[in-house]
Enzyme design. Structure first.
Site: not given
Length: 213
Positions: A13, A88, A127, A160, A171
């Site tokens: 997004k 959200r 990542r 991270r 999440r």
């Protein structure tokens, strides 16, 4: 146009919102950016938000809505804007509709970025981020020239905490419980379009353009 981009974390997004800003000059309203700006400027809402953040608490919906109310009425947003990362929850969506109604406006379109959880876990856990300049890489699809070293500044690449597999899965649990119901909310209003976010960014960009046509 007032556009909302929906989808799980890592679905692309933010990347596509950035392209809309670049290609169509549509302002992007990021709640994180607005919070940081309000805090740095020492505004009333910024100081209120800072108090919650300093205590490690979530910033209440009414504070975030207040920030959106301020930003959405600036001259650059008079013809519309893109929201990525907000709303959200259903109460936030309802509060946003109320705010826009008071301004004589409405959400025009909501686009849902659909992607399997398994692919998101692979995408996000791979990542790597430069600890200095924050440039992004991926162990499969966007490797640096030298393993573990940023191409741009030569600093170390790290994973991270929120890109670790266990954190990603948590999440996603939160997303499916709190945010996924928004798709039905906007579908019921006749405003929802969906696209396959598992494709390459250029293909997603074309699909997004079709969804906005």
């Amino acid at each position: 146009m007032i556009l909302i981009l929906l989808g799980p974390p890592g679905s692309g997004k933010g990347t596509q919102a950035g392209k809309l800003v670049e290609e169509r000059r549509w302002p992007q309203l990021s709640t994180g950016d607005m919070l940081r700006s309000a805090i740095s400027r020492g505004t009333k809402l910024g100081l209120e938000a800072k108090g919650y953040m300093d205590r490690g608490a979530l910033v209440p919906d009414e504070v975030v809505i207040g920030l959106i109310a301020e930003r959405s009425q600036t001259p650059e947003c008079k013809d519309g804007f893109v929201l990525d990362g907000f709303p959200r929850t259903l109460p936030q969506a309802e509060a946003l509709d109320q705010l826009l109604q008071e301004q004589g406006r409405k959400v025009d379109r909501a686009v849902l970025f659909e992607i399997p959880d398994s692919e998101l876990v692979s995408r996000l856990s791979g990542r790597r981020t430069c600890e200095k300049c924050a440039s992004m890489y991926h162990i499969k699809s966007l490797q640096p020239k030298v393993d573990g070293i940023c191409d741009k500044c030569g600093s170390k690449l790290i994973q991270r905490n929120d890109d670790q597999e266990a954190v990603i899965e948590m999440r996603l649990v939160v997303y499916h419980r709190q945010t996924a119901p928004l798709a039905e909310y906007y579908r019921h209003q006749g405003k929802l379009k969906s696209l396959d976010a598992s494709r390459l960014p250029a293909e997603v960009n074309r699909a997004l353009a079709q969804a906005l046509a």
